[in-house]
Design a protein around this motif. Structure first.
Motif, PDB file in Angstrom:
ATOM      1  N   UNK A  84       0.828  -1.198   0.000  1.00  0.00           N
ATOM      2  CA  UNK A  84       0.000   0.000   0.000  1.00  0.00           C
ATOM      3  C   UNK A  84       0.864   1.250   0.000  1.00  0.00           C
ATOM      4  N   UNK A  85       0.554   2.178  -0.900  1.00  0.00           N
ATOM      5  CA  UNK A  85       1.229   3.472  -0.956  1.00  0.00           C
ATOM      6  C   UNK A  85       0.181   4.558  -0.788  1.00  0.00           C
ATOM      7  N   UNK A  86       0.279   5.290   0.313  1.00  0.00           N
ATOM      8  CA  UNK A  86      -0.674   6.372   0.548  1.00  0.00           C
ATOM      9  C   UNK A  86      -0.348   7.517  -0.417  1.00  0.00           C
ATOM     10  N   UNK A  87      -1.358   7.962  -1.154  1.00  0.00           N
ATOM     11  CA  UNK A  87      -1.137   9.051  -2.095  1.00  0.00           C
ATOM     12  C   UNK A  87      -1.829  10.332  -1.656  1.00  0.00           C
ATOM     13  N   UNK A  88      -2.929  10.214  -0.917  1.00  0.00           N
ATOM     14  CA  UNK A  88      -3.639  11.380  -0.394  1.00  0.00           C
ATOM     15  C   UNK A  88      -4.179  11.012   0.973  1.00  0.00           C
ATOM     16  N   UNK A  89      -4.088  11.936   1.879  1.00  0.00           N
ATOM     17  CA  UNK A  89      -4.654  11.722   3.202  1.00  0.00           C
ATOM     18  C   UNK A  89      -4.918  13.108   3.774  1.00  0.00           C
ATOM     19  N   UNK A  90      -6.159  13.450   3.947  1.00  0.00           N
ATOM     20  CA  UNK A  90      -6.427  14.783   4.452  1.00  0.00           C
ATOM     21  C   UNK A  90      -7.612  14.799   5.384  1.00  0.00           C
TER      22      UNK A  90
END
Length: 146
Positions: free
Chosen positions: A137-143
């Motif tokens: 898993x690669x987090x690309x957006x987290x807000x």
């Protein structure tokens, strides 16, 4: 004629397996991560399953501990997953799948956070059907949503 029937059967079988793999990805996120239910790990993951995320390596015990602790929070956010399959490849009882994973977290119907991961997983065909063996898993957006 038999040759074309075999090819057709093979294509149908491959499409059925692709559908099953797509379903285990979606269901595993709903049944394990959204419900914070460690009892569902064995249903979707192999005994030697590994999760590679953000520089960490988790196994089934690590995941179970995380889920059990998360389920003790006073307010547990509702997690809704949206999985968009990019591609699935199957060969000789093994498969890999690439997909986008979006999650929306809310409390009292108010969205508090959204996250997006680009993920890949491998699956193997076991005597109990397809199971996930590894997830990267690669987090690309987290807000945070205000």
């Amino acid at each position: 004629m038999l040759f074309f029937t075999t090819i057709s059967f093979g294509q149908n079988s491959n499409e059925t397996d692709k559908s099953r793999i797509k379903n285990i990805v979606i269901e595993s996120f709903d049944e394990i991560w959204s419900k914070l239910d460690s009892k569902n790990i064995d249903k979707y993951y192999t005994k030697d399953f590994l999760l590679l995320e953000n520089g960490e390596v988790w196994n089934n015990d690590t995941i179970a501990n995380y889920l059990d602790n998360a389920s003790l929070q006073k307010q547990i956010p509702k997690r809704v997953n949206t999985i968009e399959i990019i591609e699935i490849k199957i060969l000789n009882g093994m498969a890999w799948v690439a997909y986008n994973n979006d999650a929306t977290f809310s409390i009292d119907n108010k969205i508090i956070r959204k996250a997006h991961w680009l993920e890949s997983a491998t699956a193997i065909l076991t005597e109990n059907g397809w199971k996930l063996e590894m997830l990267h898993s690669t987090r690309t957006k987290n807000f945070i949503v205000n």
